[in-house]
Design a protein around this motif. Structure first.
Motif, short mmCIF file in Angstrom:
data_model
loop_
_atom_site.label_atom_id
_atom_site.label_comp_id
_atom_site.label_asym_id
_atom_site.label_seq_id
_atom_site.Cartn_x
_atom_site.Cartn_y
_atom_site.Cartn_z
N GLN A 76 46.55 49.52 39.23
CA GLN A 76 46.25 47.99 39.23
C GLN A 76 45.25 47.63 38.26
O GLN A 76 44.02 48.30 38.38
CB GLN A 76 45.88 47.68 40.70
N SER A 78 42.54 44.89 36.65
CA SER A 78 41.84 43.56 36.57
C SER A 78 41.19 43.16 35.10
O SER A 78 40.34 44.10 34.64
CB SER A 78 40.78 43.47 37.52
N CYS A 179 40.51 49.50 36.17
CA CYS A 179 41.61 50.03 36.66
C CYS A 179 41.74 50.74 37.64
O CYS A 179 40.84 51.90 37.80
CB CYS A 179 42.59 50.72 35.70
N TRP A 212 36.79 47.20 45.62
CA TRP A 212 38.11 46.85 45.39
C TRP A 212 38.68 46.94 46.74
O TRP A 212 39.83 45.74 46.82
CB TRP A 212 38.79 48.08 44.65
N PRO A 216 39.80 42.68 46.30
CA PRO A 216 40.61 43.11 45.44
C PRO A 216 40.50 42.11 44.19
O PRO A 216 40.79 40.76 44.47
CB PRO A 216 42.21 43.21 45.68
N HIS A 219 44.07 39.88 38.84
CA HIS A 219 44.61 40.45 37.59
C HIS A 219 43.92 39.96 36.30
O HIS A 219 43.97 40.90 35.32
CB HIS A 219 46.31 40.49 37.43
#
Length: 368
Positions: A76, A78, A179, A212, A216, A219
């Protein structure tokens, strides 16, 4: 390929093709969807025949399922960026996923185990800015970052927190990224920006790594030291306090006693010493109550630009990191990966690998 990673890739393709678990189960010849669910959750391994069926049904090449040097929905990201086109960012994310996946795959093979205990901050979206700043000061103390926190932050993140920090040459407009993988946290920083910008981005991304689960990150976020949504504002306050703890900035001057001209000069001098921007230091002093907001507004950011230098001064750090260089060099020496494959994953020429290793004081692979 671990069962969990393979199962996740099957799930990604199924969802992309808008198939239900029942439909995929029928295509595989399973009696019920629970078998598909077990595969996708990593609870059941896929046989060779079933893998061939997956390739046919999901219309994907074998590499999609078994190549360990790719992140297929496992990471994931950002991104901290400004004005980057979506397609360009997606393409760069795929490229970055290659060298991140390489480190993830090779590290345990050369005896560098992942850290499974993650540090977290007791913060959430309802936390105050004061809470975030207190957390920044506390982390600076717990990591023993010393009198110039920016100088030792990256090393402390790798050594104490197990976070891989990589200096990279990204596409234009990207400042950095955080990440999150199951077994690894990574921060990417654009090494071509000025030190103050790099250091702030690093501390900002650390906040995202440490919060996180509770918050969260998006993106894509805009690269700015002020503004943004509440999570980004909390991250900015945390970063400011981590890089400029009250005890540190007070070593430089009695800020309340300085006249206006002396204050501007001291802001530039202190910011340069701490590896931050003079503008960020100005607003940090406001938050600490060392100067008033009215005084801060009276000092134009133009007078603080580039910390008083006529032009930007970029002292470019070495590409990637020492820990990364150690892993790839040892893996290549032990024959676990070819130099050509490494160069492809890192998006560099084969001959550049020796220079990257040397820049971190790491002996290059024997073959070079």
């Amino acid at each position: 390929m671990p069962a969990a990673a393979l199962g996740l890739r099957i799930k990604i393709l199924r969802e992309q093709q808008r198939l239900t678990q029942d439909e995929l189960a029928r295509a595989f010849g399973f009696k019920d969807r629970q078998t598909v669910s077990a595969i996708e959750n990593g609870e059941r391994r896929v046989s060779a025949d079933e893998l061939l069926t997956a390739m046919k049904v999901l219309k994907a090449p074998i590499d999609f399922f078994i190549d360990p040097f790719r992140l297929m929905g496992e990471g994931q990201f950002s991104w901290r960026q400004s004005g980057v086109r979506h397609d360009d960012l997606q393409a760069y994310e795929q490229g970055a996923g290659k060298f991140i996946a390489a480190f993830r795959e090779l590290s345990p093979q050369v005896g560098r185990d992942a850290r499974w205990l993650r540090w977290t901050l007791p913060l959430n979206r309802h936390s105050t800015y004061e809470d975030a700043m207190a957390a920044g000061e506390r982390i600076a103390a717990e990591l023993d970052l010393g009198d110039v926190p920016s100088a030792s932050l990256a090393d402390a993140m790798e050594r104490e927190l197990g976070i891989l920090v990589l200096m990279v040459d990204p596409i234009s407009g990207v400042s950095g990224a955080a990440c999150r993988l199951l077994e690894l946290d990574v921060v990417l920083i654009n090494r071509n920006e000025v030190a103050g910008r790099r250091n702030f981005d690093l501390a900002h991304e650390l906040f995202h790594i440490l919060t996180w689960e509770a918050m969260p990150p998006e993106h894509v976020e805009e690269a700015a030291e002020t503004g943004g949504n509440r999570v980004e504002q909390l991250a900015n306050n945390f970063a400011s306090a981590l890089l400029m703890p009250g005890r540190v900035v007070d070593r430089f001057a009695d800020w309340r006693a300085l006249g206006d001209d002396a204050l501007g000069a001291e802001l530039r001098r202190t910011a340069e010493a701490l590896g931050v921007t003079a503008s960020a230091l100005k607003w940090r002093l406001v938050s600490l109550g060392r100067i008033s907001r009215a005084r801060a507004l009276g000092i134009l950011d133009a007078a603080l630009h580039n910390n008083g230098h006529p032009a930007q001064r970029v002292e470019q750090p070495a590409l990637f990191s020492r820990g990364f260089a150690e892993v790839i060099a040892k893996a290549a020496d032990e024959g676990r990966i070819s130099l050509r494959k490494l160069a492809d994953l890192m998006d560099v020429a084969v001959d550049d690998i020796a220079g990257i290793c040397a820049s971190h004081g790491v002996e290059a692979p024997y073959a070079l």
